[in-house]
Scaffold this motif. Structure first.
Motif, PDB file in Angstrom:
ATOM      1  N   THR A   1      15.199  -5.205   3.521  1.00  9.09           N
ATOM      2  CA  THR A   1      13.776  -4.984   3.325  1.00  9.09           C
ATOM      3  C   THR A   1      13.245  -4.153   4.482  1.00  9.09           C
ATOM      4  OG1 THR A   1      13.169  -7.019   4.487  1.00  9.09           O
ATOM      5  CG2 THR A   1      13.487  -7.171   2.105  1.00  9.09           C
ATOM      6  N   GLU A   2      12.173  -3.439   4.195  1.00  5.50           N
ATOM      7  CA  GLU A   2      11.565  -2.578   5.215  1.00  5.50           C
ATOM      8  C   GLU A   2      10.060  -2.571   5.000  1.00  5.50           C
ATOM      9  OE1 GLU A   2      11.374   2.225   5.936  1.00  5.50           O
ATOM     10  OE2 GLU A   2      13.231   1.370   5.206  1.00  5.50           O
ATOM     11  N   MET A   3       9.317  -2.946   6.017  1.00  7.29           N
ATOM     12  CA  MET A   3       7.859  -2.850   5.930  1.00  7.29           C
ATOM     13  C   MET A   3       7.495  -1.373   5.857  1.00  7.29           C
ATOM     14  SD  MET A   3       6.435  -5.852   5.876  1.00  7.29           S
ATOM     15  CE  MET A   3       4.744  -5.423   6.185  1.00  7.29           C
ATOM     16  N   TRP A   4       6.851  -0.977   4.766  1.00  2.00           N
ATOM     17  CA  TRP A   4       6.457   0.424   4.613  1.00  2.00           C
ATOM     18  C   TRP A   4       5.067   0.622   5.206  1.00  2.00           C
ATOM     19  CZ3 TRP A   4       3.836   2.949   0.026  1.00  2.00           C
ATOM     20  CH2 TRP A   4       3.843   4.339   0.151  1.00  2.00           C
ATOM     21  N   THR A   5       4.165  -0.267   4.875  1.00  3.87           N
ATOM     22  CA  THR A   5       2.832  -0.306   5.479  1.00  3.87           C
ATOM     23  C   THR A   5       2.518  -1.783   5.705  1.00  3.87           C
ATOM     24  OG1 THR A   5       1.595  -0.552   3.408  1.00  3.87           O
ATOM     25  CG2 THR A   5       2.119   1.701   4.095  1.00  3.87           C
ATOM     26  N   LYS A   6       1.319  -2.082   6.149  1.00  2.00           N
ATOM     27  CA  LYS A   6       0.944  -3.493   6.316  1.00  2.00           C
ATOM     28  C   LYS A   6       0.840  -4.202   4.971  1.00  2.00           C
ATOM     29  CE  LYS A   6      -2.774  -2.947   8.851  1.00  2.00           C
ATOM     30  NZ  LYS A   6      -3.946  -3.207   9.707  1.00  2.00           N
ATOM     31  N   GLN A   7       0.708  -3.447   3.892  1.00  3.08           N
ATOM     32  CA  GLN A   7       0.509  -4.030   2.568  1.00  3.08           C
ATOM     33  C   GLN A   7       1.747  -4.013   1.685  1.00  3.08           C
ATOM     34  OE1 GLN A   7      -2.690  -1.397   1.433  1.00  3.08           O
ATOM     35  NE2 GLN A   7      -4.153  -3.082   1.598  1.00  3.08           N
ATOM     36  N   TYR A   8       2.725  -3.177   1.984  1.00  4.71           N
ATOM     37  CA  TYR A   8       3.851  -2.979   1.072  1.00  4.71           C
ATOM     38  C   TYR A   8       5.197  -3.100   1.780  1.00  4.71           C
ATOM     39  CZ  TYR A   8       0.124  -0.970  -1.768  1.00  4.71           C
ATOM     40  OH  TYR A   8      -1.035  -0.783  -2.459  1.00  4.71           O
ATOM     41  N   VAL A   9       6.171  -3.634   1.033  1.00  7.20           N
ATOM     42  CA  VAL A   9       7.542  -3.763   1.524  1.00  7.20           C
ATOM     43  C   VAL A   9       8.462  -3.005   0.570  1.00  7.20           C
ATOM     44  CG1 VAL A   9       9.430  -5.383   1.982  1.00  7.20           C
ATOM     45  CG2 VAL A   9       7.087  -6.033   2.523  1.00  7.20           C
ATOM     46  N   LEU A  10       9.400  -2.256   1.141  1.00 14.11           N
ATOM     47  CA  LEU A  10      10.433  -1.578   0.355  1.00 14.11           C
ATOM     48  C   LEU A  10      11.698  -2.422   0.391  1.00 14.11           C
ATOM     49  CD1 LEU A  10       9.939   2.056   1.683  1.00 14.11           C
ATOM     50  CD2 LEU A  10       9.088   1.082  -0.467  1.00 14.11           C
TER      51      LEU A  10
ATOM     52  N   TYR B   1      13.063  -0.849  -4.630  1.00 13.84           N
ATOM     53  CA  TYR B   1      11.905  -1.532  -5.180  1.00 13.84           C
ATOM     54  C   TYR B   1      10.787  -1.511  -4.157  1.00 13.84           C
ATOM     55  CZ  TYR B   1      15.103  -3.560  -8.625  1.00 13.84           C
ATOM     56  OH  TYR B   1      16.014  -3.741  -9.628  1.00 13.84           O
ATOM     57  N   ILE B   2       9.579  -1.729  -4.651  1.00  7.78           N
ATOM     58  CA  ILE B   2       8.418  -1.903  -3.778  1.00  7.78           C
ATOM     59  C   ILE B   2       7.704  -3.168  -4.225  1.00  7.78           C
ATOM     60  CG2 ILE B   2       6.887  -0.492  -5.221  1.00  7.78           C
ATOM     61  CD1 ILE B   2       5.554   0.472  -2.588  1.00  7.78           C
ATOM     62  N   THR B   3       7.114  -3.855  -3.278  1.00  7.54           N
ATOM     63  CA  THR B   3       6.305  -5.036  -3.586  1.00  7.54           C
ATOM     64  C   THR B   3       5.149  -5.094  -2.598  1.00  7.54           C
ATOM     65  OG1 THR B   3       6.376  -7.406  -4.035  1.00  7.54           O
ATOM     66  CG2 THR B   3       7.620  -6.646  -2.141  1.00  7.54           C
ATOM     67  N   ALA B   4       4.083  -5.715  -3.039  1.00 11.06           N
ATOM     68  CA  ALA B   4       2.918  -5.896  -2.178  1.00 11.06           C
ATOM     69  C   ALA B   4       3.050  -7.218  -1.439  1.00 11.06           C
ATOM     70  CB  ALA B   4       1.637  -5.876  -3.004  1.00 11.06           C
ATOM     71  N   ILE B   5       2.584  -7.238  -0.214  1.00 13.66           N
ATOM     72  CA  ILE B   5       2.573  -8.470   0.577  1.00 13.66           C
ATOM     73  C   ILE B   5       1.433  -9.342   0.060  1.00 13.66           C
ATOM     74  CG2 ILE B   5       2.123  -9.436   2.858  1.00 13.66           C
ATOM     75  CD1 ILE B   5       4.785  -8.203   2.815  1.00 13.66           C
ATOM     76  N   SER B   6       1.752 -10.566  -0.294  1.00 19.30           N
ATOM     77  CA  SER B   6       0.721 -11.501  -0.766  1.00 19.30           C
ATOM     78  C   SER B   6       0.247 -12.359   0.403  1.00 19.30           C
ATOM     79  CB  SER B   6       1.288 -12.390  -1.877  1.00 19.30           C
ATOM     80  OG  SER B   6       2.224 -13.307  -1.329  1.00 19.30           O
ATOM     81  N   THR B   7      -0.604 -13.286   0.106  1.00 21.31           N
ATOM     82  CA  THR B   7      -1.085 -14.196   1.147  1.00 21.31           C
ATOM     83  C   THR B   7       0.040 -15.080   1.669  1.00 21.31           C
ATOM     84  OG1 THR B   7      -1.762 -15.772  -0.554  1.00 21.31           O
ATOM     85  CG2 THR B   7      -3.445 -14.262   0.271  1.00 21.31           C
TER      86      THR B   7
END
Length: 127
Positions: A109-118, A61-67
């Motif tokens: 979980t794995e930080m893919w970029t500063k905005q997204y987590v795998l 799965y992928i998700t965006a990092i929220s506030t």
């Protein structure tokens, strides 16, 4: 001067290819999907957790990092697992530990970029 014009044109075409295909994103640990497809899936979905890939080993799965940061990601994972009958035990580093019928599993979980987590869910969990 003509050589400079050709060089600028080639660099422009290269930049367009890189940005349109999202090549500047880090590689994914999944072979079945490109960076561009992953970004398109998360941007066109109304869900917080978006399935990227499913095979006999895992569902990704992928998700965006929220506030709210990683706490929101963890809460979404816990909700996903609770819907499958798993009970959250603890979090250690990037792993969330769950138990069901005396069986334990770890969702990573794995930080893919500063905005997204795998998120990697082992295959026996989600059918």
């Amino acid at each position: 001067m003509k050589k400079l014009g050709i060089l600028v044109a080639l660099l422009s075409v290269g930049a367009i290819i890189i940005f349109s295909n999202k090549i500047y994103y880090p590689s994914l640990p999944i072979d079945s999907i490109t960076q561009k497809e992953a970004i398109r899936k998360i941007n066109t979905s109304s869900n917080d957790l978006v399935e990227l890939s499913k095979d006999h080993n895992a569902t990704w799965y992928i998700t965006a990092i929220s506030t709210m940061g990683i706490q929101k990601v963890d809460a979404d994972i816990q909700q996903l697992m609770e819907n499958e009958g798993w009970v959250f035990l603890e979090k250690e580093g990037s792993g969330l530990f769950f138990e069901k019928n005396e069986e334990r599993t770890i969702i990573t979980t794995e930080m893919w970029t500063k905005q997204y987590v795998l998120i990697q869910v082992p295959a026996p969990i989600k059918q």
